[in-house]
Write a protein that holds these residues in place. Structure first.
Motif, PDB file in Angstrom:
ATOM      1  N   VAL A  73      -5.901   7.788  -6.062  1.00 30.81           N
ATOM      2  CA  VAL A  73      -5.490   6.544  -5.389  1.00 30.81           C
ATOM      3  C   VAL A  73      -4.565   6.920  -4.226  1.00 30.81           C
ATOM      4  O   VAL A  73      -4.639   6.361  -3.138  1.00 30.81           O
ATOM      5  N   ILE A  74      -3.685   7.882  -4.477  1.00 29.44           N
ATOM      6  CA  ILE A  74      -2.946   8.535  -3.392  1.00 29.44           C
ATOM      7  C   ILE A  74      -3.625   9.886  -3.187  1.00 29.44           C
ATOM      8  O   ILE A  74      -3.383  10.830  -3.936  1.00 29.44           O
ATOM      9  N   SER A 133       1.487  13.309   1.029  1.00 31.56           N
ATOM     10  CA  SER A 133       2.147  12.014   1.207  1.00 31.56           C
ATOM     11  C   SER A 133       3.173  11.736   0.104  1.00 31.56           C
ATOM     12  O   SER A 133       3.942  10.794   0.194  1.00 31.56           O
ATOM     13  N   LEU A 134       3.193  12.573  -0.939  1.00 32.14           N
ATOM     14  CA  LEU A 134       4.220  12.436  -1.974  1.00 32.14           C
ATOM     15  C   LEU A 134       5.520  13.122  -1.564  1.00 32.14           C
ATOM     16  O   LEU A 134       6.568  12.901  -2.164  1.00 32.14           O
ATOM     17  N   GLY A 186       5.201   7.797  -7.431  1.00 32.52           N
ATOM     18  CA  GLY A 186       3.818   7.841  -6.982  1.00 32.52           C
ATOM     19  C   GLY A 186       2.996   8.908  -7.675  1.00 32.52           C
ATOM     20  O   GLY A 186       1.760   8.938  -7.528  1.00 32.52           O
ATOM     21  N   LEU A 187       3.646   9.766  -8.445  1.00 29.64           N
ATOM     22  CA  LEU A 187       2.939  10.918  -9.027  1.00 29.64           C
ATOM     23  C   LEU A 187       1.683  10.555  -9.813  1.00 29.64           C
ATOM     24  O   LEU A 187       0.638  11.184  -9.622  1.00 29.64           O
ATOM     25  N   PRO A 188       1.727   9.544 -10.701  1.00 35.87           N
ATOM     26  CA  PRO A 188       0.508   9.267 -11.485  1.00 35.87           C
ATOM     27  C   PRO A 188      -0.699   8.937 -10.603  1.00 35.87           C
ATOM     28  O   PRO A 188      -1.835   9.199 -10.992  1.00 35.87           O
ATOM     29  N   TYR A 237       3.706   5.413   0.758  1.00 35.80           N
ATOM     30  CA  TYR A 237       2.780   6.440   0.269  1.00 35.80           C
ATOM     31  C   TYR A 237       1.699   5.843  -0.621  1.00 35.80           C
ATOM     32  O   TYR A 237       0.741   6.518  -0.994  1.00 35.80           O
ATOM     33  N   TYR A 238       1.832   4.575  -0.991  1.00 36.45           N
ATOM     34  CA  TYR A 238       0.811   3.913  -1.804  1.00 36.45           C
ATOM     35  C   TYR A 238      -0.087   3.109  -0.859  1.00 36.45           C
ATOM     36  O   TYR A 238       0.412   2.431   0.041  1.00 36.45           O
ATOM     37  N   PRO A 239      -1.400   3.151  -1.075  1.00 35.94           N
ATOM     38  CA  PRO A 239      -2.315   2.524  -0.105  1.00 35.94           C
ATOM     39  C   PRO A 239      -2.036   1.036   0.128  1.00 35.94           C
ATOM     40  O   PRO A 239      -1.579   0.344  -0.777  1.00 35.94           O
ATOM     41  N   GLY A 240      -2.338   0.609   1.323  1.00 32.79           N
ATOM     42  CA  GLY A 240      -2.319  -0.820   1.621  1.00 32.79           C
ATOM     43  C   GLY A 240      -0.991  -1.378   2.072  1.00 32.79           C
ATOM     44  O   GLY A 240      -0.842  -2.592   2.172  1.00 32.79           O
ATOM     45  N   ALA A 241      -0.014  -0.521   2.359  1.00 28.75           N
ATOM     46  CA  ALA A 241       1.290  -1.033   2.786  1.00 28.75           C
ATOM     47  C   ALA A 241       1.168  -1.728   4.140  1.00 28.75           C
ATOM     48  O   ALA A 241       0.453  -1.264   5.023  1.00 28.75           O
ATOM     49  N   GLU A 242       1.851  -2.848   4.271  1.00 27.14           N
ATOM     50  CA  GLU A 242       1.831  -3.640   5.502  1.00 27.14           C
ATOM     51  C   GLU A 242       3.253  -3.785   6.023  1.00 27.14           C
ATOM     52  O   GLU A 242       4.194  -3.883   5.244  1.00 27.14           O
TER      53      GLU A 242
END
Lengths: 537, 537
Positions: free
Chosen positions: B52-53, B58-59, B44-46, A357-362
């Protein structure tokens, strides 16, 4: 005052010399280096060809002058040791000197293997700073194509750096895959990535002749090759030792004990020239890595100055970076474990390197090879755009600490969404292993064909959308979320299930087994199968 | 058929539920979640506050519907368990139900600590998806400034994400430093980095009153605060358990055994609400981390379904990413080790995250705390722009594997110039430790003043150029490369030497000691001293 003579002034030799001085201010320390430079960054050499490392100077970490100033070392470059007189305790050099020693340390490194191919004298090599100078000089504007013989670490790094110069690059590898430390389905991921960056990778390809501006393969193909680089591999530079009657091991390296002592107690050997003890089997092996050389250099200096220390065994942890992709390994691969007759568990996972869910995951492709009898970790491999080095290092550390495969589930690894997942990819390997210990059956990609031939029904448990896009030939689609309702459809069958990476497959297998349907999960799922070399028809 | 009721449907509770179903297809599994969402990405909440998310969706990793389909779970959101009748084996909810259980699993998480500050009712918190919605709604265009009370992980993450929205952000921390898991000189690096990104960090700062659009400190300062976020910390949500007469530990968490069983054998507890066993001391502790909750969830499910498994102790490995900087820790810090009366060795190193000759290398600040009596690793901390997570994970794995500090020297970590060095930063820690085991004396930054007062001569062994730029007040410059010639200048002195990071200092100390001059090295060199909080003269 005693004298130590060190043959070879790069990683191992220079570590020995500097440590000796820190341990003994009085000792005379003489370093003989055949090339024109000591203590150069040999792992950085390919990157000076592309200009990624623009300054030649930055490859030269020390000079004889700087080493004299700081460590009072007598460093002699362009000086090759040509003979050892063990009775007289002297070394003779090609500069005509005879130098007496109390202790002699042999760290001459390795020599590129030169295959007996007609025209091979045109091929260039890469071991020293001088070699880089020769390659850079040869790369005139007229050179449009380069053929690299050998798909090992240095050959691949050269391929990347030559592509950065917009050259047409072909890798010719005799084995069915590049990167011998990896198993074939893992190497295939690297091969695909290289192809995506314009490197032509030919495996199972044998060079017949090197012609003027081409390279002819035994299968009749002609490869454009204005320049040829040979990186078939290296062999230990053990001639000097052998000629002096020192024992040489079965792999051709200088034989040493746990203190890096050769069969002559006054002579030590280390680095690429010496044999190591394999961490898995304890047997002698060759591991030509700079870090091992450095560690053993420190050890030799300690032993010479009277500290009773012993080496550890060698895991051979290694990594290569190629166009942003990392490929790494530690310990044994599946091929080697099977060849040794081990009863093994093999696990493939393909999680994201950090929280999805965090950007940029590979996607991170990880493989674990486990001794099924003892749960010991035999080795691991990783390929991916991010986080590979971390996971292989963690597993290397776990192996060194004697943790078994199930223990990987309990490792507490630093988690925030930029860096990993609450269940880290390494934890995942441990969880899957634990499921297998508890009896869950998995099938490897190379066992699929025979399992189906044996009468198992192949079930794709992904969504209908995924199934429609591409699946394994012969598969029937029962999505995992419908499995509970449709379990009767499989009554009396043995179900070989698969999903994208193995996770939904695991859920489906447990469900089917609870309902009395014999089931197994395709390890690594569709992704491992798709990367693996096989007849997709 | 048995019934398991699970209180709490995020990390630990949901791991329990899913694993229970994979282990038992028949069991009735009921999950009660007080908030409106289960299995959400709380870490991921912050990042949804800054965008950024970008997608709230997506959370939300799972829904009650998806969990029903895949795992046949009965998930009830917006349902709070209000009482447990242990004799009747029932749970009562705020929705008016009474649910019978065979096994009860308590995973209600933790509750934000609310300090008794006038005006605190205006402060917002961050624990749930609903909390994020509230914060995002409160961030109207009129809001220009935010004060964050508490400099822990969540407060710092909020600071970053609010800065991404171009708000004026102040962190108010009562302790002398932010990030309690770090020691002060390591936290200082983070504080400097935050300041460089426009976050005002006030340490040793106590809030007196929260006013309408400001926050008044006890020292009289007024902080602009259109919005206030309180992240002082959390306490275990153990009320339900306590009211049911279950044993609560000294830290306020639910007391559990090695199988996460509470004082009632039918009731298990895990996650932030339960106490853990500290890996260093074995004593009960609190570690509110998602990964631990997940691991213990799997364990509880295994125990309930009849597998005799035990938890491991908890290292508390943690990391935070802040404007590209990572700060991480594992195990004990120096403060805690000294408070526990341990005889310790402390090591600071500042190597590059990868080979300096390869572009993009970043300084990595690493600290190791070692039990000097046993050589056991007590803990480690890392701060830097790259490679921090990897090194802390490697050390966490080494601790789990029972490796001692000297063993770090021998770890074989994957090396290519993009990923590390032939002597990895972790190896370096091992080398420095080994030198100390062999008798080399080091002085910590906080011992410098008293050491000089005790008559030691402070020697800067860096180059004259480095010395001219900035040095420690009172230092005399003798460059390491001149030390051998100038050693007589120090005859009769005790020399406290330092260089930039400690490496040249080590060389100087060994040299001086060999020449009969008592010498010690300033651990971590000028860099650790410069970052550390002190009166700079």
């Amino acid at each position: 005052m005693t004298t130590t003579v060190i043959v070879g002034g790069v990683a191992g030799g220079m570590s020995t010399a500097a440590r000796l001085r820190r341990r003994d201010e009085e000792m005379e320390i003489i370093v003989l280096e055949a090339s024109g430079h000591v203590s150069f960054a040999n792992c950085g050499l390919p990157y000076h060809v592309s200009g990624v490392i623009p300054e030649r100077q930055s490859l030269l970490l020390q000079t004889p002058e700087s080493l004299r100033a700081r460590f009072n070392l007598d460093v002699r470059v362009n000086t090759r040791a040509t003979a050892i007189d063990r009775a007289a305790k002297t070394v003779t050099t090609d500069t005509g000197e005879t130098i007496a020693y109390d202790h002699l340390v042999l760290s001459p490194g390795a020599t590129p293997v030169i295959p007996p191919i007609p025209g091979i004298e045109r091929a260039l090599h890469l071991r020293t700073v001088e070699d880089v100078d020769v390659i850079n000089a040869a790369l005139t504007p007229e050179v449009k194509s380069v053929a690299i013989i050998g798909g090992g670490f240095i050959g691949l790094e050269m391929a990347e750096n030559l592509r950065h110069r917009d050259l047409e690059v072909t890798i010719i590898e005799r084995a069915p895959q590049i990167m011998a430390p990896l198993d074939e389905e893992m190497a295939a991921i690297v091969e695909k990535h290289l192809a995506g960056h314009g490197v032509q990778v030919l495996t199972g390809a044998d060079t017949e002749t090197i012609a003027d501006d081409t390279l002819e393969l035994t299968d009749g193909r002609t490869i454009p090759a204005d320049l040829v680089i040979a990186s078939i591999g290296v062999r230990p530079a053990s001639e000097l030792a052998a000629e002096a009657g020192l024992e040489v091991g079965e792999h051709g390296g200088i034989k040493v004990d746990e203190q890096q002592r050769t069969s002559d107690p006054a002579i030590f050997a280390l680095g690429d020239a010496a044999e190591k003890a394999d961490a898995v089997s304890g047997e002698d092996t060759l591991v030509p890595l700079a870090q091992t050389a450095n560690r053993h250099g420190r050890l030799v200096a300690d032993v010479i100055t009277g500290r009773d220390v012993r080496r550890t065994t060698t895991l051979g942890t290694a990594i290569v970076g190629l166009f942003g992709l990392a490929a790494a390994s530690v310990g044994w691969n599946e091929r080697r474990a099977r060849a040794a007759g081990k009863n093994i568990r093999v696990i493939h996972v393909h999680p994201a390197d950090h929280a999805g869910y965090y950007p940029g995951a590979e996607t991170l492709h990880l493989k674990l090879v486990v001794d099924a009898d003892t749960d010991a970790i035999l080795g691991a491999q990783g390929v991916g755009m991010a986080g590979v080095d971390k996971r292989i290092d963690v597993i290397a550390t776990a192996m060194r600490g004697g943790l078994n495969a199930t223990d990987l589930a309990d490792l507490e690894l630093a988690y925030a969404p930029q860096f990993g997942s609450a269940k880290d990819p390494v934890n995942f390997l441990g969880y899957v292993n634990d499921n297998m210990v508890a009896g869950e059956r998995t099938v490897q990609w190379h066992e699929l064909e025979e399992t189906v031939a044996d009468g198992w029904t192949l079930i794709d448990v992904r969504t209908p959308g995924e199934f429609a896009k591409s699946t394994i030939p012969g598969a029937v689609n029962i999505p995992v979320d419908e499995m509970r309702e449709r379990v009767e459809e499989l009554r009396g069958n043995r179900a070989l299930v698969f999903c994208r990476v193995g996770l939904r497959g695991h859920v489906a297998v447990t469900l089917l087994e609870h309902h009395g349907v014999e089931a197994a999960n395709l390890d690594g799922g569709f992704m491992t199968w798709e990367y693996a070399p096989h007849d997709q028809g």
